[in-house]
Design a protein around this motif. Structure first.
Motif, PDB file in Angstrom:
ATOM      1  N   SER A  88       0.847  -1.197   0.000  1.00 32.72           N
ATOM      2  CA  SER A  88       0.000   0.000   0.000  1.00 32.72           C
ATOM      3  C   SER A  88       0.882   1.246   0.000  1.00 32.72           C
ATOM      4  O   SER A  88       2.081   1.185   0.310  1.00 32.72           O
ATOM      5  N   LYS A  89       0.284   2.385  -0.333  1.00 34.69           N
ATOM      6  CA  LYS A  89       1.011   3.650  -0.309  1.00 34.69           C
ATOM      7  C   LYS A  89       1.555   3.906   1.091  1.00 34.69           C
ATOM      8  O   LYS A  89       2.697   4.365   1.251  1.00 34.69           O
ATOM      9  N   GLU A  90       0.754   3.601   2.116  1.00 32.53           N
ATOM     10  CA  GLU A  90       1.173   3.840   3.498  1.00 32.53           C
ATOM     11  C   GLU A  90       2.354   2.954   3.883  1.00 32.53           C
ATOM     12  O   GLU A  90       3.274   3.399   4.580  1.00 32.53           O
ATOM     13  N   GLU A  91       2.338   1.706   3.435  1.00 34.87           N
ATOM     14  CA  GLU A  91       3.448   0.799   3.734  1.00 34.87           C
ATOM     15  C   GLU A  91       4.736   1.279   3.071  1.00 34.87           C
ATOM     16  O   GLU A  91       5.811   1.226   3.675  1.00 34.87           O
ATOM     17  N   LEU A  93       5.444   4.462   2.094  1.00 36.37           N
ATOM     18  CA  LEU A  93       5.881   5.720   2.697  1.00 36.37           C
ATOM     19  C   LEU A  93       6.561   5.484   4.042  1.00 36.37           C
ATOM     20  O   LEU A  93       7.615   6.056   4.325  1.00 36.37           O
ATOM     21  N   ALA A  94       5.958   4.658   4.882  1.00 37.49           N
ATOM     22  CA  ALA A  94       6.547   4.370   6.189  1.00 37.49           C
ATOM     23  C   ALA A  94       7.928   3.745   6.018  1.00 37.49           C
ATOM     24  O   ALA A  94       8.878   4.100   6.734  1.00 37.49           O
ATOM     25  N   GLU A 161       3.265  14.202  -1.287  1.00 35.24           N
ATOM     26  CA  GLU A 161       3.132  14.282   0.166  1.00 35.24           C
ATOM     27  C   GLU A 161       4.156  15.241   0.753  1.00 35.24           C
ATOM     28  O   GLU A 161       5.260  14.848   1.142  1.00 35.24           O
ATOM     29  N   SER A 185       2.567   2.015   8.857  1.00 33.39           N
ATOM     30  CA  SER A 185       1.495   2.208   7.884  1.00 33.39           C
ATOM     31  C   SER A 185       0.148   2.457   8.542  1.00 33.39           C
ATOM     32  O   SER A 185      -0.653   3.263   8.059  1.00 33.39           O
ATOM     33  N   ASP A 186      -0.117   1.795   9.673  1.00 29.57           N
ATOM     34  CA  ASP A 186      -1.427   1.924  10.311  1.00 29.57           C
ATOM     35  C   ASP A 186      -1.599   3.241  11.064  1.00 29.57           C
ATOM     36  O   ASP A 186      -2.731   3.649  11.342  1.00 29.57           O
ATOM     37  N   LEU A 188       0.273   6.112  10.005  1.00 28.60           N
ATOM     38  CA  LEU A 188       1.012   7.094   9.214  1.00 28.60           C
ATOM     39  C   LEU A 188       0.307   8.443   9.114  1.00 28.60           C
ATOM     40  O   LEU A 188       0.935   9.494   9.285  1.00 28.60           O
ATOM     41  N   GLU A 189      -0.978   8.452   8.832  1.00 26.37           N
ATOM     42  CA  GLU A 189      -1.694   9.710   8.656  1.00 26.37           C
ATOM     43  C   GLU A 189      -1.628  10.560   9.924  1.00 26.37           C
ATOM     44  O   GLU A 189      -1.301  11.755   9.870  1.00 26.37           O
TER      45      GLU A 189
END
Length: 261
Positions: A88-91, A93-94, A161, A185-186, A188-189
Motif C-alpha cells: 500500500s502507499k502507506e506501507e 511511505l513508512a 506528500e 502504515s497503520d 502514518l496519517e
C-alpha cells in the motif's frame, strides 16, 4: 553554506534550478523487490525510544553502543525493498521515511564523533552534485543507493506528500527533529499530521506572527512541494496555531547544520 532565500545569487539559483530539472527528468527509481513483504519497524522503534530525547536531540553515543541492533534493522530494510505493485502507499511511505532516518543515523554512527553531516561523504564534494547525500553507502534490494535517491528520487517524486519534509531528519539542528518512534502504515496519517503541527509551531525553527513569518529554509528549498494547492501561507495556516494574514511578510531563517546531539 547559507541556503536562506536572501542569500541566493543568480548563479546559485541557476545551479539549483538545473539540479531540480535533472532530478525530475529521471524516471522512477529502480529500487524495489517484487514479491517482498513489509518488514517490521519495531526494532527501529525501540532504538528511537531509547536514544532520542524529548527535545528531539539524539544520543549518538547510545546508538554507537547499539550499532549491532541498528545494523540488524538496516539489513532487514535492505532485504525487504518495497514491491510497488502489492504494498500500500502507506506501507511504502513508512518504509522510505524510516529508511532515510535510519541510514542517516548509520552514517553518523559510522563516523562519530563528527560536527556536521556535511563533513562526511565523498572526499571530492561538489555542492548539489556530489555531496554526502549522494554518497552510496548502503543497498536497497541489492542496489547501491544514497539518501538523495530516497528523498528526491522516491519520496518527493513518487508521492504527492509535502509532509514528508517534517518526517525525515538530516542529523542537523535546524532539521525537523528525529521522532522517538518509527513510522508505521497503520498510524502514518496521524503521525504525519502530528509532526507537521509540531514543526510549524516550533519556535526554534519557525517564528510565526500574524503579519510576519520567519520560517525554515526548507520552505524555500522545496517551495514547489508546499504550493501545489495554494500559497506557502495557505499551507502554513493548515497547521499554525497563529492564523497568518495572506499579506504577511515571509522570510527564511538561516540553517544550522551542526549535529543534532
Amino acid at each position: 553554506m547559507n541556503f536562506s532565500k536572501a542569500s541566493f545569487s543568480p548563479l546559485k539559483s541557476f545551479i539549483l534550478l538545473a539540479f531540480s530539472l535533472v532530478l525530475f527528468a529521471c524516471g522512477n527509481s529502480s529500487l524495489g523487490k517484487e514479491g517482498s513483504t513489509p518488514p517490521s519497524h519495531e526494532l527501529w522503534n525501540q532504538l528511537l525510544e531509547k536514544h532520542v530525547k524529548s527535545n528531539g536531540m539524539v544520543d549518538y553515543k547510545g546508538f554507537v553502543k547499539d550499532k549491532s541492533q541498528l545494523e540488524t534493522y538496516l539489513d532487514l530494510l535492505s532485504t525487504h525493498a518495497p514491491d510497488r505493485k502489492t504494498w500500500s502507499k502507506e506501507e511504502q511511505l513508512a518504509y522510505w521515511i524510516n529508511a532515510y532516518n535510519a541510514f542517516t543515523v548509520k552514517l553518523i554512527v559510522d563516523h562519530y564523533p563528527v560536527e556536521s553531516i556535511r563533513d562526511l561523504g565523498p572526499k571530492l564534494k561538489i555542492p548539489l552534485v556530489n555531496d554526502v547525500w549522494h554518497y552510496k553507502f548502503f543497498q536497497i534490494g541489492g542496489v547501491e543507493t544514497s539518501l538523495d535517491e530516497i528523498e528526491h528520487g522516491i519520496l518527493r517524486k513518487e508521492f504527492n506528500e509535502p509532509r514528508i519534509h517534517f518526517a525525515i531528519n538530516c542529523a542537523s539542528i535546524s532539521c525537523p527533529p528525529l521522532q522517538p518512534f518509527a513510522f508505521t502504515s497503520d498510524q502514518l496519517e496521524s503521525q504525519l499530521e502530528s509532526v507537521s503541527v509540531k514543526f510549524i509551531n516550533d519556535t526554534l525553527r519557525n517564528k510565526i506572527q500574524k503579519d510576519k513569518v520567519e520560517i525554515s529554509s526548507i520552505f524555500s528549498w522545496f517551495s514547489g512541494d508546499f504550493t501545489k494547492d495554494g500559497s506557502i501561507i495557505d499551507f502554513l495556516n493548515r497547521y499554525s496555531k497563529i492564523q497568518i494574514s495572506k499579506n504577511a511578510k515571509v522570510s527564511y531563517l538561516d540553517y544550522n547544520w551542526s549535529l543534532n546531539e
